[in-house]
Design a protein around this motif. Structure first.
Motif, PDB file in Angstrom:
ATOM      1  N   PHE A  94       0.823  -1.214   0.000  1.00  0.00           N
ATOM      2  CA  PHE A  94       0.000   0.000   0.000  1.00  0.00           C
ATOM      3  C   PHE A  94       0.856   1.262   0.000  1.00  0.00           C
ATOM      4  CE2 PHE A  94      -2.105   3.392   2.423  1.00  0.00           C
ATOM      5  CZ  PHE A  94      -3.217   3.608   1.609  1.00  0.00           C
ATOM      6  N   LEU A  95       1.859   1.315   0.882  1.00  0.00           N
ATOM      7  CA  LEU A  95       2.687   2.523   0.981  1.00  0.00           C
ATOM      8  C   LEU A  95       3.523   2.728  -0.282  1.00  0.00           C
ATOM      9  CD1 LEU A  95       3.898   2.385   4.699  1.00  0.00           C
ATOM     10  CD2 LEU A  95       2.093   3.790   3.701  1.00  0.00           C
ATOM     11  N   ALA A  96       4.064   1.642  -0.838  1.00  0.00           N
ATOM     12  CA  ALA A  96       4.835   1.766  -2.074  1.00  0.00           C
ATOM     13  C   ALA A  96       3.954   2.248  -3.217  1.00  0.00           C
ATOM     14  CB  ALA A  96       5.478   0.423  -2.428  1.00  0.00           C
ATOM     15  N   THR A  97       2.735   1.734  -3.286  1.00  0.00           N
ATOM     16  CA  THR A  97       1.785   2.184  -4.314  1.00  0.00           C
ATOM     17  C   THR A  97       1.423   3.645  -4.120  1.00  0.00           C
ATOM     18  OG1 THR A  97       0.861  -0.047  -4.470  1.00  0.00           O
ATOM     19  CG2 THR A  97      -0.474   1.748  -5.346  1.00  0.00           C
ATOM     20  N   LEU A  98       1.211   4.049  -2.873  1.00  0.00           N
ATOM     21  CA  LEU A  98       0.856   5.445  -2.587  1.00  0.00           C
ATOM     22  C   LEU A  98       1.982   6.386  -2.997  1.00  0.00           C
ATOM     23  CD1 LEU A  98      -1.158   7.420  -1.272  1.00  0.00           C
ATOM     24  CD2 LEU A  98       0.028   7.017   0.908  1.00  0.00           C
ATOM     25  N   ILE A  99       3.218   6.038  -2.648  1.00  0.00           N
ATOM     26  CA  ILE A  99       4.357   6.900  -2.985  1.00  0.00           C
ATOM     27  C   ILE A  99       4.529   7.008  -4.494  1.00  0.00           C
ATOM     28  CG2 ILE A  99       6.872   7.093  -2.862  1.00  0.00           C
ATOM     29  CD1 ILE A  99       6.700   5.812  -0.078  1.00  0.00           C
ATOM     30  N   SER A 100       4.524   5.858  -5.180  1.00  0.00           N
ATOM     31  CA  SER A 100       4.740   5.874  -6.629  1.00  0.00           C
ATOM     32  C   SER A 100       3.599   6.592  -7.345  1.00  0.00           C
ATOM     33  CB  SER A 100       4.872   4.446  -7.154  1.00  0.00           C
ATOM     34  OG  SER A 100       3.692   3.702  -6.927  1.00  0.00           O
ATOM     35  N   THR A 101       2.377   6.437  -6.858  1.00  0.00           N
ATOM     36  CA  THR A 101       1.233   7.091  -7.495  1.00  0.00           C
ATOM     37  C   THR A 101       1.300   8.604  -7.332  1.00  0.00           C
ATOM     38  OG1 THR A 101      -0.160   5.145  -7.117  1.00  0.00           O
ATOM     39  CG2 THR A 101      -1.278   7.215  -7.588  1.00  0.00           C
ATOM     40  N   VAL A 102       1.632   9.065  -6.129  1.00  0.00           N
ATOM     41  CA  VAL A 102       1.741  10.512  -5.898  1.00  0.00           C
ATOM     42  C   VAL A 102       2.827  11.120  -6.776  1.00  0.00           C
ATOM     43  CG1 VAL A 102       2.373  12.268  -4.206  1.00  0.00           C
ATOM     44  CG2 VAL A 102       0.810  10.418  -3.564  1.00  0.00           C
ATOM     45  N   ILE A 103       3.996  10.480  -6.823  1.00  0.00           N
ATOM     46  CA  ILE A 103       5.089  11.000  -7.651  1.00  0.00           C
ATOM     47  C   ILE A 103       4.692  11.010  -9.123  1.00  0.00           C
ATOM     48  CG2 ILE A 103       7.454  10.579  -8.446  1.00  0.00           C
ATOM     49  CD1 ILE A 103       8.035   9.382  -5.693  1.00  0.00           C
ATOM     50  N   GLY A 104       4.133   9.898  -9.592  1.00  0.00           N
ATOM     51  CA  GLY A 104       3.749   9.800 -10.994  1.00  0.00           C
ATOM     52  C   GLY A 104       2.667  10.788 -11.383  1.00  0.00           C
ATOM     53  N   VAL A 105       1.671  10.974 -10.499  1.00  0.00           N
ATOM     54  CA  VAL A 105       0.573  11.903 -10.794  1.00  0.00           C
ATOM     55  C   VAL A 105       1.091  13.336 -10.884  1.00  0.00           C
ATOM     56  CG1 VAL A 105      -1.491  12.969  -9.813  1.00  0.00           C
ATOM     57  CG2 VAL A 105      -1.293  10.485  -9.885  1.00  0.00           C
ATOM     58  N   VAL A 106       1.906  13.748  -9.924  1.00  0.00           N
ATOM     59  CA  VAL A 106       2.423  15.122  -9.926  1.00  0.00           C
ATOM     60  C   VAL A 106       3.272  15.389 -11.165  1.00  0.00           C
ATOM     61  CG1 VAL A 106       3.939  16.741  -8.727  1.00  0.00           C
ATOM     62  CG2 VAL A 106       2.325  15.359  -7.421  1.00  0.00           C
ATOM     63  N   LEU A 107       4.207  14.476 -11.465  1.00  0.00           N
ATOM     64  CA  LEU A 107       5.069  14.672 -12.636  1.00  0.00           C
ATOM     65  C   LEU A 107       4.267  14.603 -13.932  1.00  0.00           C
ATOM     66  CD1 LEU A 107       8.244  12.610 -11.633  1.00  0.00           C
ATOM     67  CD2 LEU A 107       7.913  15.090 -11.563  1.00  0.00           C
ATOM     68  N   GLY A 108       3.293  13.693 -13.996  1.00  0.00           N
ATOM     69  CA  GLY A 108       2.467  13.586 -15.194  1.00  0.00           C
ATOM     70  C   GLY A 108       1.614  14.815 -15.423  1.00  0.00           C
ATOM     71  N   TYR A 113       0.533  19.294 -18.747  1.00  0.00           N
ATOM     72  CA  TYR A 113      -0.136  20.605 -18.808  1.00  0.00           C
ATOM     73  C   TYR A 113       0.787  21.705 -19.334  1.00  0.00           C
ATOM     74  CZ  TYR A 113      -2.846  24.687 -17.476  1.00  0.00           C
ATOM     75  OH  TYR A 113      -3.538  25.875 -17.506  1.00  0.00           O
ATOM     76  N   PHE A 114       2.015  21.750 -18.835  1.00  0.00           N
ATOM     77  CA  PHE A 114       2.909  22.847 -19.206  1.00  0.00           C
ATOM     78  C   PHE A 114       3.631  22.581 -20.525  1.00  0.00           C
ATOM     79  CE2 PHE A 114       2.477  23.363 -14.611  1.00  0.00           C
ATOM     80  CZ  PHE A 114       2.155  24.705 -14.532  1.00  0.00           C
ATOM     81  N   GLY A 115       3.908  21.305 -20.837  1.00  0.00           N
ATOM     82  CA  GLY A 115       4.546  20.979 -22.105  1.00  0.00           C
ATOM     83  C   GLY A 115       5.926  21.609 -22.239  1.00  0.00           C
ATOM     84  N   ASP A 119       8.120  19.365 -20.116  1.00  0.00           N
ATOM     85  CA  ASP A 119       7.650  18.047 -20.540  1.00  0.00           C
ATOM     86  C   ASP A 119       8.808  17.198 -21.047  1.00  0.00           C
ATOM     87  OD1 ASP A 119       5.955  15.955 -21.321  1.00  0.00           O
ATOM     88  OD2 ASP A 119       5.709  16.799 -23.320  1.00  0.00           O
ATOM     89  N   MET A 120       9.693  17.811 -21.821  1.00  0.00           N
ATOM     90  CA  MET A 120      10.816  17.064 -22.393  1.00  0.00           C
ATOM     91  C   MET A 120      11.737  16.537 -21.292  1.00  0.00           C
ATOM     92  SD  MET A 120      13.757  18.354 -25.050  1.00  0.00           S
ATOM     93  CE  MET A 120      14.519  19.366 -23.776  1.00  0.00           C
ATOM     94  N   VAL A 121      12.064  17.380 -20.303  1.00  0.00           N
ATOM     95  CA  VAL A 121      12.960  16.958 -19.229  1.00  0.00           C
ATOM     96  C   VAL A 121      12.342  15.821 -18.417  1.00  0.00           C
ATOM     97  CG1 VAL A 121      14.037  17.685 -17.058  1.00  0.00           C
ATOM     98  CG2 VAL A 121      14.140  19.175 -19.058  1.00  0.00           C
ATOM     99  N   ILE A 122      11.073  15.990 -18.038  1.00  0.00           N
ATOM    100  CA  ILE A 122      10.411  14.975 -17.210  1.00  0.00           C
ATOM    101  C   ILE A 122      10.281  13.658 -17.968  1.00  0.00           C
ATOM    102  CG2 ILE A 122       8.249  14.345 -16.070  1.00  0.00           C
ATOM    103  CD1 ILE A 122       7.880  17.261 -15.327  1.00  0.00           C
ATOM    104  N   MET A 123       9.884  13.730 -19.232  1.00  0.00           N
ATOM    105  CA  MET A 123       9.694  12.502 -20.004  1.00  0.00           C
ATOM    106  C   MET A 123      11.006  11.806 -20.333  1.00  0.00           C
ATOM    107  SD  MET A 123       6.591  11.601 -20.321  1.00  0.00           S
ATOM    108  CE  MET A 123       6.463  12.091 -18.606  1.00  0.00           C
ATOM    109  N   ARG A 124      12.080  12.584 -20.563  1.00  0.00           N
ATOM    110  CA  ARG A 124      13.362  11.932 -20.827  1.00  0.00           C
ATOM    111  C   ARG A 124      13.878  11.242 -19.560  1.00  0.00           C
ATOM    112  NH1 ARG A 124      11.472  13.549 -24.676  1.00  0.00           N
ATOM    113  NH2 ARG A 124      10.537  11.507 -24.279  1.00  0.00           N
TER     114      ARG A 124
END
Length: 290
Positions: A94-108, A113-115, A119-124
Motif C-alpha cells: 500500500f505505501l509503495a503504491t501510494l508513494i509511486s502514485t503521488v510522484i507519478g501523478v504530480v510529474l504527469g 499541462y505545461f509541455g 515536458d521534455m525533461v520529465i519525459m526523458r
C-alpha cells in the motif's frame, strides 16, 4: 404540480460504474476475500494465538490442535506469523503504491499541462528510469541502501512511478484542450487549481486502475526481496521471509506447512488484486478490450 427531481450526472455515472463492476463475479469475490484478509491482518494482535516472535513449540512441528499451521524452524507459530506477515506485506504494498502514485501523478500533471522543455525533461528522465530492467533496478537499490521495512517501501515507491507518470501525462494532453479547462484559464484560475481541481478528478479512474497493478506487483516484489534476504528481515514476519524455509528439497517435500500457507496467500492476494483491477478497468471503460 409535482416537480420531478433532477438527477445528478455524477451519481448516475458512479452507479453505472458500480453496476458494471458487480457483473464481474471473480472481482466481487476477490474484493470480499481482500477485505477479509485486510481485516484479519489488522486484528492480528487480538486474534493471533501466540506472539509471532516467541518460540512456543517444537522445531518444525507439524500442524496440531495447539498450532493449527504448525511451527517454523525455531518453534514459532506459523499461523501467528502468517497474520502478522500479511499485515507487513500489505503495508509495504500500500505505501509503495501510494508513494509511486503521488510522484507519478504530480510529474504527469506538470509534464502534460505545461509541455515544452518541462515536458521534455520529465519525459526523458522517465524514459531513462524505464530503460533499466525493473527487477535489476530494484535489486541494485536494495543492495545499496540495505534491507529493512522502510528501505523496501521507499525503493519500490521510487521505482514504480514512471508508468503512472506516462499514463497521467497522456490523459492531461487531451484534457487540457477541453472547454472546461479553457474556461478556467480564461477566468484566471490559478494553475494549481486547474491541475488539481479540474484536470485531476477527470483522470482519477485510470489512475486507480493502474494503481491496483502496482499494488499487486509491490506485494510480489516485497516477497521476492524478503525471500532473498534483501527486504524485511527476521524476526519481523512478512510473507516473503516466511518462505526462507523452503530452500531445501527436504522441506519442500516433507514439511509443506513451512511454505504452502505463505506462498498460497501471496498468489491469492496478487490474483485478487488483479481481478479487481480488471473489473475496475472494464467498469470505467466498458469499450476497452482485454
Amino acid at each position: 404540480m409535482k416537480i420531478k427531481p433532477v438527477s445528478n450526472p455524477s451519481n448516475t455515472y458512479n452507479k453505472q460504474i458500480l453496476k458494471r463492476f458487480l457483473k464481474h463475479k471473480p472481482a466481487v469475490i476477490s474484493l470480499i476475500f481482500l477485505c477479509v484478509i485486510v481485516l484479519l491482518s489488522l486484528l492480528a494482535p487480538a486474534i493471533a494465538p501466540y506472539d509471532p516472535n516467541r518460540t512456543t513449540g517444537g522445531f518444525s512441528k507439524a500442524p496440531d490442535v495447539a498450532h493449527w499451521l504448525g511451527t517454523d524452524q525455531v518453534g514459532r507459530d506459523v499461523l501467528s506469523r502468517l497474520l502478522y506477515g500479511t499485515r507487513i506485506s500489505l503495508t509495504v504494498g500500500f505505501l509503495a503504491t501510494l508513494i509511486s502514485t503521488v510522484i507519478g501523478v504530480v510529474l504527469g500533471l506538470i509534464a502534460g499541462y505545461f509541455g515544452g522543455w518541462i515536458d521534455m525533461v520529465i519525459m526523458r528522465f522517465t524514459d531513462m528510469v524505464m530503460s533499466f530492467p525493473y527487477i535489476l533496478l530494484v535489486l541494485v537499490a536494495a543492495a545499496i541502501f540495505g534491507p529493512g521495512l522502510t528501505n523496501i517501501v521507499l525503493i519500490l515507491g521510487f521505482v514504480d512511478w514512471p508508468g503512472v507518470a506516462r499514463l497521467v501525462r497522456g490523459n492531461v494532453l487531451s484534457l487540457r484542450e477541453t472547454n472546461f479547462v479553457k474556461s478556467a484559464e480564461v477566468a484566471g484560475m490559478p494553475k494549481r487549481y486547474i491541475l488539481f481541481s479540474e484536470i485531476l478528478p477527470n483522470t482519477i479512474a485510470p489512475i486507480l486502475v493502474y494503481a491496483t497493478s502496482v499494488f499487486a506487483l509491490s506485494i510480489l516484489d516485497e516477497a521476492a526481496l524478503s525471500y532473498l534476504g534483501m527486504g524485511v528481515l527476521p524476526p519481523t514476519a512478512s510473507l516473503g521471509n516466511m518462505l526462507n524455509g523452503a530452500e531445501s528439497l527436504t522441506i519442500l517435500t516433507s514439511k509443506p506447512w513451512l511454505w504452502i500457507p505463505a506462498g498460497s496467500l501471496i498468489i491469492l492476494l496478487a490474483l485478487a488484486i488483479n481481478f479487481i483491477g480488471d473489473a475496475l478497468r472494464d467498469a470505467v471503460d466498458p469499450t476497452a478490450t482485454r
